[in-house]
Write an enzyme that holds these catalytic residues in place. Sequence first.
Site, PDB file in Angstrom:
ATOM      1  CB  CYS A 140      -0.934   0.115   1.200  1.00 39.41           C
ATOM      2  SG  CYS A 140      -2.042  -1.282   1.393  1.00 39.41           S
ATOM      3  NE  ARG A 170       4.546   1.699  -0.522  1.00 37.19           N
ATOM      4  CZ  ARG A 170       5.675   1.365   0.075  1.00 37.19           C
ATOM      5  NH1 ARG A 170       6.825   1.620  -0.500  1.00 37.19           N
ATOM      6  NH2 ARG A 170       5.664   0.781   1.247  1.00 37.19           N
ATOM      7  CD1 TRP A 177      -0.831  -5.916  -3.777  1.00 33.98           C
ATOM      8  CD2 TRP A 177      -0.720  -6.711  -1.680  1.00 33.98           C
ATOM      9  NE1 TRP A 177      -0.549  -7.255  -3.845  1.00 33.98           N
ATOM     10  CE2 TRP A 177      -0.470  -7.770  -2.578  1.00 33.98           C
ATOM     11  CE3 TRP A 177      -0.700  -6.987  -0.321  1.00 33.98           C
ATOM     12  CZ2 TRP A 177      -0.208  -9.076  -2.159  1.00 33.98           C
ATOM     13  CZ3 TRP A 177      -0.437  -8.281   0.099  1.00 33.98           C
ATOM     14  CH2 TRP A 177      -0.188  -9.301  -0.819  1.00 33.98           C
ATOM     15  CG  ASN A 235       2.278   0.544   3.940  1.00 34.87           C
ATOM     16  OD1 ASN A 235       1.900  -0.582   3.650  1.00 34.87           O
ATOM     17  ND2 ASN A 235       3.528   0.942   3.816  1.00 34.87           N
ATOM     18  N   GLY A 236       0.395  -1.309   6.218  1.00 38.83           N
ATOM     19  CA  GLY A 236       0.887  -2.280   7.203  1.00 38.83           C
ATOM     20  C   GLY A 236      -0.242  -3.215   7.579  1.00 38.83           C
ATOM     21  CD  GLU A 263      14.998 -12.997 -11.398  1.00 40.99           C
ATOM     22  OE1 GLU A 263      14.589 -13.576 -10.385  1.00 40.99           O
ATOM     23  OE2 GLU A 263      14.644 -11.853 -11.700  1.00 40.99           O
ATOM     24  CE  LYS A 298      11.547 -10.604 -13.060  1.00 40.85           C
ATOM     25  NZ  LYS A 298      12.558 -10.541 -12.031  1.00 40.85           N
ATOM     26  CD  GLU A 328       7.772 -10.649 -11.182  1.00 35.89           C
ATOM     27  OE1 GLU A 328       7.290 -10.128 -10.179  1.00 35.89           O
ATOM     28  OE2 GLU A 328       8.995 -10.658 -11.397  1.00 35.89           O
ATOM     29  CG  HIS A 372      16.797 -37.300 -10.017  1.00 34.80           C
ATOM     30  ND1 HIS A 372      17.213 -38.586  -9.762  1.00 34.80           N
ATOM     31  CD2 HIS A 372      17.907 -36.597 -10.352  1.00 34.80           C
ATOM     32  CE1 HIS A 372      18.529 -38.660  -9.899  1.00 34.80           C
ATOM     33  NE2 HIS A 372      18.976 -37.461 -10.265  1.00 34.80           N
ATOM     34  CE  LYS A 424      10.482  -2.733  -7.897  1.00 34.97           C
ATOM     35  NZ  LYS A 424      11.005  -3.796  -8.768  1.00 34.97           N
TER      36      LYS A 424
HETATM   37  O1  M6R Z   1      12.630  -5.327  -2.507  1.00 35.70           O
HETATM   38  P1  M6R Z   1      13.085  -6.748  -2.425  1.00 35.70           P
HETATM   39  O2  M6R Z   1      14.240  -7.040  -3.309  1.00 35.70           O
HETATM   40  O3  M6R Z   1      13.325  -7.195  -1.019  1.00 35.70           O
HETATM   41  O4  M6R Z   1      11.861  -7.600  -2.970  1.00 35.70           O
HETATM   42  C1  M6R Z   1      11.864  -8.994  -2.899  1.00 35.70           C
HETATM   43  C2  M6R Z   1      10.856  -9.571  -3.842  1.00 35.70           C
HETATM   44  O5  M6R Z   1       9.569  -9.187  -3.482  1.00 35.70           O
HETATM   45  C3  M6R Z   1      11.109  -9.146  -5.291  1.00 35.70           C
HETATM   46  O6  M6R Z   1      12.408  -9.453  -5.676  1.00 35.70           O
HETATM   47  C4  M6R Z   1      10.131  -9.846  -6.253  1.00 35.70           C
HETATM   48  O7  M6R Z   1      10.356 -11.210  -6.256  1.00 35.70           O
HETATM   49  C5  M6R Z   1      10.284  -9.235  -7.643  1.00 35.70           C
HETATM   50  N1  M6R Z   1       9.159  -8.394  -7.929  1.00 35.70           N
HETATM   51  C6  M6R Z   1      10.357 -10.220  -8.727  1.00 35.70           C
HETATM   52  O8  M6R Z   1      10.561  -9.603  -9.955  1.00 35.70           O
END
Ligand code: M6R
Length: 615
Positions: free
Chosen positions: A2, A27, A75, A100-101, A487, A491, A494, A510, A610
Amino acid sequence: MCGIVGAVAERNVTPILLEGLRRLEYRGYDSAGIAVLDQDECINRVRRVGKVKELSDALQQNDIRGVLGVAHTRWATHGEPSEKNAHPHMCNKSVVIVHNGIIENHSVLREQQINEGFEFTSQTDTEVAVHQVEHYLKIEDDLLKAVRLAVADFEGAYALGVISKKENNRLVATRRGSPLVIGVGIGEYFIASDAAALLPVTRRFIYLEEGDIADIRTNALTIYNDKGDIVEREIKESELSADATSKGEYRHFMLKEIHEQPSCLIDILEGRFVNGQLLDSAFGIGIDGRSAVEILDQVKAVQIIACGTSYHAGLVARYWLEAIAGIPCRVEVASEYRYRKTVLMDDTLVVTISQSGETADTLAALREIKELTNLTLAVCNVPESSLVRESELKLMTRAGPEIGVASTKAFTTQLIALLMLVAALGKRRGLAADKIKTLFQQAQALPALIEQVLQNKADIDAWSEHFTDLDNAIFIGRGTLFPIALEGALKLKEISYIHADAYPAGELKHGPIALIDQDLPTIAIASMDGYEGKIKSNIQEILARGGKVYLFADERLDVSDLGENCYVMKVPAVDADLAPILFSIPMQLFSYFVALRKGTDVDQPRNLAKSVTVE
Ligand code: M6R
């Protein structure tokens, strides 16, 4: 997660709040809302489900104006995304809160408040916060005192902005566990979840500490610490420009940030790799005044803790730390580490990695571990973040604001930062100065190689067309390229919503190889790292079972024997140690183009945010 923003000024604050929300949208974007106090001392509130655009469209029909206000982009945690659950929350049309929290003891407070006669209009945890302030206002009749008493009842994390219709020149803000910054204007003040939200109106910021409460009026600001004492907090001048957070010529932030990587990799080494030597000063100075040299000298093992993409950077670093620096290393996701009973060997450097420096799980893990050791290092992109402030040493990744939810430049700069750590610890264990020099000379050559990969965009885009109607994909790699496969899969998941799993190529046999058929493509990555023969065999095993393979391969790899069901894209020749950085780029571009073709919201994919500031 948020985003919250607030303002007290002598001008109409609605456009400032709206622009702040647009900049905080990364956010969370389930709903957005705004409340301002008008000149008749009436609170006007507008809330909409969906993005800030929905809210700004609504405000075109219903122009609300005022000199005091708060706004929020959500969020969802407690309660679905709906107008009723959207912030700001209000009590008796008199007190308004943005939060926020998570208030973890909201059920207990809710029950008490229902017994007291408060009516609830939402399913959120936040609504108890606004009722609790109103409860204390009845006793104290002073907004600051009421907020102070209310937050003492909260368990969990919060950044709050609170206004009351009875006090038309007062904004009370407080934080614990969630970020909050005060923007200092001339005769006006602002609050926001991050500084970038306020760049159009100020570059001067105060970062509130844990438990601080700020009493803010147009002509006065008083900050109290968690003991209730008045404290001075330094005003910092931001180096960010307002357009550092704009897309420029690019269609998406993600594409812009992918293209920024060559210059980011130059910036991160600036002043740190000098005359063939890596300077320990890159790691800052310990909070307790101990030098980085002293702290690094003590280190005998490394424990890395992070989430998501940052965790994948940690996995690459483990290969490097053990193979190049000869130092034992463990890596774990923060959400597991923080709750697990762990054993920390003496003289272990705990490295947290985070783009934002506000990820709740990573921060909580750091706080847990600080009970055991003060050997902590944050690898982070945001200098003012909680993680940086609370760690002994810090290694900044200098990537600049990353707005796209999918992490790109933050990841590759984390890798370079971790390579610096490898060199710093390696040299203390006899890693030859020449090896370090060569490593970083090769790192300095990466920007040019990345540019070459970026030139191949059209080819990668052409591949992406094969994936638009698919629901599943597999990624494989070996050695340092296994985390890059992870990774790549993250990507793709997401931003394109295609289910993707990644495996060390040798693990396929396996179990996962049972999945292979002509409808399940495998994306493979291979550098000249000594494993190339092995991964080619794994590729043959897939092809023999009717699978299709999309191979990103070092241009030196002989692929003549792989046959027509193995599509190959050449990646410029790169030293094996640096390969994980270079091979990240085609992974990013590939998922970007698949998402683009699928028409998803690349920069703000569904269900995500984010900065994950809740558990
Ligand atoms: O801000 P951070 O690097 O701690 O965030 C960790 C993850 O939330 C972040 O890397 C997330 O996996 C990415 N959005 C993926 O692209």
